[in-house]
Scaffold this motif. Sequence first.
Motif, PDB file in Angstrom:
ATOM      1  N   TYR A  21       0.967  -5.705  -1.167  1.00  0.00           N
ATOM      2  CA  TYR A  21       1.204  -4.807  -0.049  1.00  0.00           C
ATOM      3  C   TYR A  21       2.519  -4.067  -0.302  1.00  0.00           C
ATOM      4  O   TYR A  21       3.544  -4.693  -0.594  1.00  0.00           O
ATOM      5  CB  TYR A  21       1.307  -5.592   1.258  1.00  0.00           C
ATOM      6  CG  TYR A  21       0.005  -6.193   1.729  1.00  0.00           C
ATOM      7  CD1 TYR A  21      -0.888  -5.447   2.491  1.00  0.00           C
ATOM      8  CD2 TYR A  21      -0.341  -7.506   1.423  1.00  0.00           C
ATOM      9  CE1 TYR A  21      -2.093  -5.984   2.932  1.00  0.00           C
ATOM     10  CE2 TYR A  21      -1.541  -8.049   1.853  1.00  0.00           C
ATOM     11  CZ  TYR A  21      -2.405  -7.285   2.602  1.00  0.00           C
ATOM     12  OH  TYR A  21      -3.594  -7.824   3.030  1.00  0.00           O
ATOM     13  N   TYR A  22       2.482  -2.737  -0.168  1.00  0.00           N
ATOM     14  CA  TYR A  22       3.699  -1.967  -0.413  1.00  0.00           C
ATOM     15  C   TYR A  22       3.893  -0.946   0.695  1.00  0.00           C
ATOM     16  O   TYR A  22       2.948  -0.576   1.401  1.00  0.00           O
ATOM     17  CB  TYR A  22       3.641  -1.279  -1.778  1.00  0.00           C
ATOM     18  CG  TYR A  22       2.595  -0.188  -1.907  1.00  0.00           C
ATOM     19  CD1 TYR A  22       2.937   1.157  -1.769  1.00  0.00           C
ATOM     20  CD2 TYR A  22       1.265  -0.505  -2.189  1.00  0.00           C
ATOM     21  CE1 TYR A  22       1.979   2.150  -1.893  1.00  0.00           C
ATOM     22  CE2 TYR A  22       0.301   0.482  -2.316  1.00  0.00           C
ATOM     23  CZ  TYR A  22       0.662   1.806  -2.164  1.00  0.00           C
ATOM     24  OH  TYR A  22      -0.276   2.786  -2.285  1.00  0.00           O
ATOM     25  N   LYS A  29       5.013  -5.361   6.037  1.00  0.00           N
ATOM     26  CA  LYS A  29       4.254  -5.919   4.912  1.00  0.00           C
ATOM     27  C   LYS A  29       4.060  -7.432   5.052  1.00  0.00           C
ATOM     28  O   LYS A  29       2.946  -7.943   4.901  1.00  0.00           O
ATOM     29  CB  LYS A  29       4.970  -5.583   3.601  1.00  0.00           C
ATOM     30  CG  LYS A  29       5.065  -4.088   3.322  1.00  0.00           C
ATOM     31  CD  LYS A  29       5.785  -3.798   2.048  1.00  0.00           C
ATOM     32  CE  LYS A  29       7.265  -4.110   2.123  1.00  0.00           C
ATOM     33  NZ  LYS A  29       7.987  -3.239   3.065  1.00  0.00           N
ATOM     34  N   THR A 249       4.446  -8.682  -1.812  1.00  0.00           N
ATOM     35  CA  THR A 249       4.976  -7.526  -1.087  1.00  0.00           C
ATOM     36  C   THR A 249       6.017  -6.832  -1.952  1.00  0.00           C
ATOM     37  O   THR A 249       6.666  -7.458  -2.796  1.00  0.00           O
ATOM     38  CB  THR A 249       5.634  -7.929   0.246  1.00  0.00           C
ATOM     39  OG1 THR A 249       6.821  -8.716  -0.015  1.00  0.00           O
ATOM     40  CG2 THR A 249       4.676  -8.736   1.104  1.00  0.00           C
ATOM     41  N   GLN A 272      -1.320  -0.022   0.715  1.00  0.00           N
ATOM     42  CA  GLN A 272      -0.137   0.546   1.367  1.00  0.00           C
ATOM     43  C   GLN A 272      -0.175   0.233   2.856  1.00  0.00           C
ATOM     44  O   GLN A 272      -1.206   0.376   3.508  1.00  0.00           O
ATOM     45  CB  GLN A 272      -0.088   2.059   1.168  1.00  0.00           C
ATOM     46  CG  GLN A 272       1.166   2.699   1.741  1.00  0.00           C
ATOM     47  CD  GLN A 272       1.162   4.206   1.612  1.00  0.00           C
ATOM     48  OE1 GLN A 272       0.218   4.855   2.064  1.00  0.00           O
ATOM     49  NE2 GLN A 272       2.186   4.765   0.995  1.00  0.00           N
ATOM     50  N   ILE A 273       0.951  -0.226   3.383  1.00  0.00           N
ATOM     51  CA  ILE A 273       1.072  -0.451   4.822  1.00  0.00           C
ATOM     52  C   ILE A 273       1.626   0.831   5.439  1.00  0.00           C
ATOM     53  O   ILE A 273       2.774   1.210   5.162  1.00  0.00           O
ATOM     54  CB  ILE A 273       2.012  -1.635   5.138  1.00  0.00           C
ATOM     55  CG1 ILE A 273       1.478  -2.912   4.498  1.00  0.00           C
ATOM     56  CG2 ILE A 273       2.143  -1.818   6.642  1.00  0.00           C
ATOM     57  CD1 ILE A 273       0.125  -3.352   4.996  1.00  0.00           C
TER      58      ILE A 273
END
Length: 420
Positions: A21-22, A29, A249, A272-273
């Motif tokens: 997650y980025y 994240k 993350t 992507q968050i």
Amino acid sequence: MEQSQKKAPEPYAKQPSQIIYYGVPGCGKSHAVDEEINKAINEYNEGKTDGDKISYEDQVKRIVFHPDYGNADFIGQIMPKIRERGGVDYVFKPGPFSQILRKAYLNSSKPYFLVIEEINRGNAAAIFGEMFQLLDRIKDNKKDKNGYGPGWSSYSILNDDVNDYIRDIKAYEKSDHSGCVKPNHPKDMLDGNGNPVDSPDANGKKEIDFSTATSYCSLELILRGFDSPQIFRESTAIRLPPNLSIYATMNTSDQNVFTLDNAFQRRWEMKQIPNDWKNTGDSAAQYCRTIKKVKKTESGEESVDTNVQWGDFRKAINEVIMDSAQANGLSSMEDKRLGGWFYTESDNFAEKVLKYLWDDAFKFDRKTQFGEIKTLEDLVKEFNKVGFKVFKADAISKLQRDSLTTPDTPAQNDTSVTNG
């Protein structure tokens, strides 16, 4: 000492996740990772009695990569251990990767999770080392020639230390092992032909001295995809099992960090968050948090409300950051925006948010944004004196009424407030 056969539960059926997650700093994240893990744990616990339920603490191993973190920290290393009666033994001290891998092998009916925070703050390729190869997983309901199916690593690694740790007697006695049908004789108690070397006692019974043994010769494990228990021996190669998921993350805006090369990234699903309030938990309360500045008094310092809400400021400053990037021809500024949890109630706004803007987001555009202010120290002092009038951008300065600029008179927020 023969161990009685026991029926093991069916292996965990769901496919593993392997996701990075980025997003921008503070966008949620870690919150997204915890949501995924808690969802899996709740689904597993549904309909089970209290004694059969699992918990976050037991199923998750959480670590943080950093520049000094290495392969020995992650996988494990040989360390000296002083004997009680003198002398030194050299034993394998497992790292978090080996610890969670062992749990997953020996408890195939339960899900396990390895969480790596800030995966790009360490040299990920060097930290994983040869285990990097295990990140390729079998997909599409296929099986390899050895019978390993979906969710297992496509390739295997021969690692004597990790293999020996999975068969470790003391670790076995201390932890749950619901997917292990039978541990066989300790390898230290076998002769060259693999036969137990323990001798009969006075009554003709054979006893094995477990106090001096280190590892079982083999374990019979219930593994997903196989019709019968599988023998995990000293020569068995290591793979990631289907009940072990890995989440990571990363802040894409971090400076002085290691780059994740394409060969590493392709083995992960990238998510992507978005920089939205809905990803930050209690969005309404966080949005409406009032920013404070510091007032000097005879007795020290006290916090003074600016009456400017964090949500309004964050929305305005993110637009200014993007406008600044476009005006200065900077193409990589999207990830310099502020996430919802970048600033929290316990933070000093000037020392945290203004410092980030000065040192990072507006590093090449300070004069446009802050005028003749020449140092961060002056910026913090001026903010605590006049509030948001330190910003030259109208979108920021208008958050505070022109006439209310001193710490003795609270500023008013003249913008509309929208939750979340």
